[in-house]
Motif scaffolding. Sequence first.
Motif, PDB file in Angstrom:
ATOM      1  N   GLY A 134       0.762  -1.229   0.000  1.00 36.91           N
ATOM      2  CA  GLY A 134       0.000   0.000   0.000  1.00 36.91           C
ATOM      3  C   GLY A 134       0.796   1.283   0.000  1.00 36.91           C
ATOM      4  N   GLU A 135       2.022   1.289  -0.489  1.00 36.45           N
ATOM      5  CA  GLU A 135       2.786   2.534  -0.589  1.00 36.45           C
ATOM      6  C   GLU A 135       2.192   3.410  -1.688  1.00 36.45           C
ATOM      7  N   GLU A 136       1.910   4.675  -1.363  1.00 32.55           N
ATOM      8  CA  GLU A 136       1.355   5.576  -2.368  1.00 32.55           C
ATOM      9  C   GLU A 136       2.419   6.058  -3.333  1.00 32.55           C
ATOM     10  N   THR A 137       3.612   6.298  -2.826  1.00 34.36           N
ATOM     11  CA  THR A 137       4.716   6.729  -3.680  1.00 34.36           C
ATOM     12  C   THR A 137       5.991   6.011  -3.263  1.00 34.36           C
ATOM     13  N   ARG A 138       6.896   5.853  -4.221  1.00 32.00           N
ATOM     14  CA  ARG A 138       8.209   5.281  -3.951  1.00 32.00           C
ATOM     15  C   ARG A 138       9.257   6.057  -4.744  1.00 32.00           C
ATOM     16  N   GLN A 139      10.437   6.116  -4.191  1.00 28.47           N
ATOM     17  CA  GLN A 139      11.553   6.723  -4.894  1.00 28.47           C
ATOM     18  C   GLN A 139      12.224   5.634  -5.728  1.00 28.47           C
ATOM     19  N   VAL A 140      12.130   5.775  -7.043  1.00 25.54           N
ATOM     20  CA  VAL A 140      12.550   4.716  -7.952  1.00 25.54           C
ATOM     21  C   VAL A 140      13.838   5.100  -8.674  1.00 25.54           C
ATOM     22  N   SER A 141      14.735   4.144  -8.770  1.00 23.24           N
ATOM     23  CA  SER A 141      15.980   4.344  -9.519  1.00 23.24           C
ATOM     24  C   SER A 141      16.276   3.109 -10.345  1.00 23.24           C
TER      25      SER A 141
ATOM     26  N   GLN B 265       9.106  -1.160 -17.370  1.00 23.18           N
ATOM     27  CA  GLN B 265       8.893   0.217 -16.929  1.00 23.18           C
ATOM     28  C   GLN B 265       8.437   0.232 -15.481  1.00 23.18           C
ATOM     29  N   ALA B 266       9.083   1.067 -14.674  1.00 24.24           N
ATOM     30  CA  ALA B 266       8.749   1.207 -13.259  1.00 24.24           C
ATOM     31  C   ALA B 266       7.949   2.489 -13.050  1.00 24.24           C
ATOM     32  N   TYR B 267       7.268   2.580 -11.906  1.00 21.00           N
ATOM     33  CA  TYR B 267       6.418   3.736 -11.620  1.00 21.00           C
ATOM     34  C   TYR B 267       6.626   4.192 -10.182  1.00 21.00           C
ATOM     35  N   PRO B 268       6.749   5.511  -9.955  1.00 18.01           N
ATOM     36  CA  PRO B 268       6.901   6.017  -8.591  1.00 18.01           C
ATOM     37  C   PRO B 268       5.577   6.222  -7.866  1.00 18.01           C
ATOM     38  N   SER B 269       4.456   6.192  -8.586  1.00 11.81           N
ATOM     39  CA  SER B 269       3.149   6.408  -7.969  1.00 11.81           C
ATOM     40  C   SER B 269       2.089   5.712  -8.807  1.00 11.81           C
ATOM     41  N   SER B 270       0.847   5.787  -8.375  1.00 12.85           N
ATOM     42  CA  SER B 270      -0.239   5.126  -9.081  1.00 12.85           C
ATOM     43  C   SER B 270      -0.699   5.961 -10.272  1.00 12.85           C
TER      44      SER B 270
ATOM     45  N   PRO C 140      -1.680  -0.531 -23.426  1.00 14.14           N
ATOM     46  CA  PRO C 140      -3.092  -0.675 -23.047  1.00 14.14           C
ATOM     47  C   PRO C 140      -3.479   0.095 -21.792  1.00 14.14           C
ATOM     48  N   ARG C 141      -2.616   0.965 -21.303  1.00 15.34           N
ATOM     49  CA  ARG C 141      -2.911   1.851 -20.169  1.00 15.34           C
ATOM     50  C   ARG C 141      -3.379   1.062 -18.937  1.00 15.34           C
ATOM     51  N   LEU C 142      -2.591   0.049 -18.559  1.00 13.08           N
ATOM     52  CA  LEU C 142      -2.913  -0.727 -17.366  1.00 13.08           C
ATOM     53  C   LEU C 142      -2.773   0.143 -16.120  1.00 13.08           C
ATOM     54  N   LEU C 143      -3.723   0.008 -15.228  1.00 12.61           N
ATOM     55  CA  LEU C 143      -3.662   0.736 -13.965  1.00 12.61           C
ATOM     56  C   LEU C 143      -2.543   0.166 -13.111  1.00 12.61           C
ATOM     57  N   HIS C 144      -1.639   1.047 -12.660  1.00  8.80           N
ATOM     58  CA  HIS C 144      -0.506   0.586 -11.870  1.00  8.80           C
ATOM     59  C   HIS C 144      -0.456   1.336 -10.544  1.00  8.80           C
ATOM     60  N   SER C 145       0.400   0.865  -9.647  1.00  7.68           N
ATOM     61  CA  SER C 145       0.647   1.529  -8.369  1.00  7.68           C
ATOM     62  C   SER C 145       2.150   1.636  -8.181  1.00  7.68           C
ATOM     63  N   ALA C 146       2.550   2.261  -7.077  1.00  8.56           N
ATOM     64  CA  ALA C 146       3.976   2.379  -6.778  1.00  8.56           C
ATOM     65  C   ALA C 146       4.586   1.045  -6.404  1.00  8.56           C
ATOM     66  N   ASP C 147       3.748   0.036  -6.178  1.00 12.70           N
ATOM     67  CA  ASP C 147       4.237  -1.296  -5.813  1.00 12.70           C
ATOM     68  C   ASP C 147       4.340  -2.225  -7.017  1.00 12.70           C
ATOM     69  N   THR C 148       4.204  -1.677  -8.225  1.00 10.98           N
ATOM     70  CA  THR C 148       4.233  -2.510  -9.422  1.00 10.98           C
ATOM     71  C   THR C 148       5.154  -1.908 -10.475  1.00 10.98           C
ATOM     72  N   CYS C 149       5.522  -2.741 -11.445  1.00  8.07           N
ATOM     73  CA  CYS C 149       6.142  -2.271 -12.674  1.00  8.07           C
ATOM     74  C   CYS C 149       5.506  -3.040 -13.828  1.00  8.07           C
ATOM     75  N   GLN C 150       5.645  -2.519 -15.024  1.00  9.78           N
ATOM     76  CA  GLN C 150       4.971  -3.110 -16.175  1.00  9.78           C
ATOM     77  C   GLN C 150       5.967  -3.769 -17.110  1.00  9.78           C
ATOM     78  N   LEU C 151       5.567  -4.902 -17.668  1.00 12.15           N
ATOM     79  CA  LEU C 151       6.347  -5.596 -18.674  1.00 12.15           C
ATOM     80  C   LEU C 151       5.520  -5.699 -19.945  1.00 12.15           C
ATOM     81  N   GLU C 152       6.090  -5.259 -21.054  1.00 10.39           N
ATOM     82  CA  GLU C 152       5.455  -5.402 -22.361  1.00 10.39           C
ATOM     83  C   GLU C 152       6.319  -6.322 -23.222  1.00 10.39           C
TER      84      GLU C 152
END
Length: 357
Positions: free
Chosen positions: A35-42, A195-200, A207-219
Motif C-alpha cells: 500500500g505505498e502511495e509513492t516510492r523513490q525509484v531508480s 517500466q517502473a512507476y513512482p506512484s499510481s 493498453p494503459r494498465l492501472l498501476h501503483s507504486a508497488d508494481t512495474c509493467q512488462l510489455e
Amino acid sequence: MGGREGPRWGRGCCAPSPTLLLGLLMSATPLGLLGEETRQVSLEVIPDLLGARQNLLHIRAVGTNSTLHYVWGSTGPPAALMVATNTTHSTLAVNWSRLLSPEPAGGLSVLPRGSVQFSSALVFTRLFEFDSTNTSQASAKPPGNPYPPYSLAEFSWNNITDSLDPATLSATFRGHPIHDPAGAFANGSLAFRVQAYPSSGRPAQAPRLLHSADTCQLEVALVGACPRGNRSMFGLEVVTLGQGPDCPSVQKQHSIDDEYAPAVFQSPIVRGFFGSQTNFCAFNLTFGVPTGPGYWDEHYLSWSMLLGVGTPPVDSLSPLILGIMAVALGAPGLMLLAGGVVLLLGQKQCSEYQPIN
C-alpha cells in the motif's frame, strides 16, 4: 521441499491474466509492506567486472519503511527476480565470478539477508509457434500443430545500457536467435520492455494498465519475425517460482513434449538467488485465436502485464462518472418523491372543504 508443476495452457478469457500472474507473486507478501502511495525509484545497469557483456538491470523502489528490488536479466533465458524488504537501506549484491560459474548459488543476494520478507521470480523460457491453418475451434489447446519452439536461453540480446531511459524509468531487452538458419528473425526481434512507476496512475500509451507504486509493467512484443506458416500463432512459456508447492487453478493441458525440462535451471539469476530450490509452476500463454485476427495480419503482437507486490490495482469510478450516475439514478427518485408530495398536499387541501347541506 522441491516439486514441479507441469505446464498449463491459457489463452483469451481463460489465459492467466496480469491479475493472475500478480497473484502468483503476491500471495505471501507481508501486509506491512503493502500500500505505498509513492516510492523513490531508480534504475541502474549492474556492470560485469569480468569484462564479458552481461545484461543485468536493477530497479530499486524505496518507500517509507520498505524497499522493492526488481532484477531483470538476459543471462540465460530472460528472467525477473522480485525481492521485498522491510528496510529502506537494503542493497543488491552481485558476485559475477560465482554468478557466471557452473554453480551460481549465492552469486546474487539482497542485503541484509534478514530484511528480506518476500521473494519470487519469473522466467520466460520458450517462444512457441503453431500452425493454426486446420484449427477452426477458438478453444483448441494447443491452438494447432506446433513447430519446434525457440529456446530463449539461446537468444542474443542487445546491450541494455543503450535502451535505458531514466526519464521514463524504462529499459528494453531486444533479442533474436543465435542460430537462425532459416532467417526467420533476419528483420525481426522479440522484445521485453520494462517500466517502473513512482506512484499510481495509467501510462499514456496503450493498453494503459492501472498501476501503483508497488508494481512495474512488462510489455512483450514480437515484431517483424517471419512465421513458418501462413497462419502461425505464437505463445510464451512462463515459469514462476513461489513460496509454496501449489499453483493457481488454470485449465491444465499436456505439454508440447513429455520430456518437459524448463530452462529455469539455465537461469543464473534464479539459481544465483534461490540456489537449488525447484518449486515452480509453468504456464503457456498463447496470443490470439486461430480464427483471427492474428500475427499473420501485421507481423506484430504485444502483450502487457504488471508485476509487483500487494493486491492488484483495482479500477475505481472517477468523480465525473459518480456524478453522472448520481444524476441518472437520483433524478427519477426525486421526481417520484416530488410527485408523492404533490399528491399528499392535494389530498390535504381537498379534505379542508366543508360539506354543503
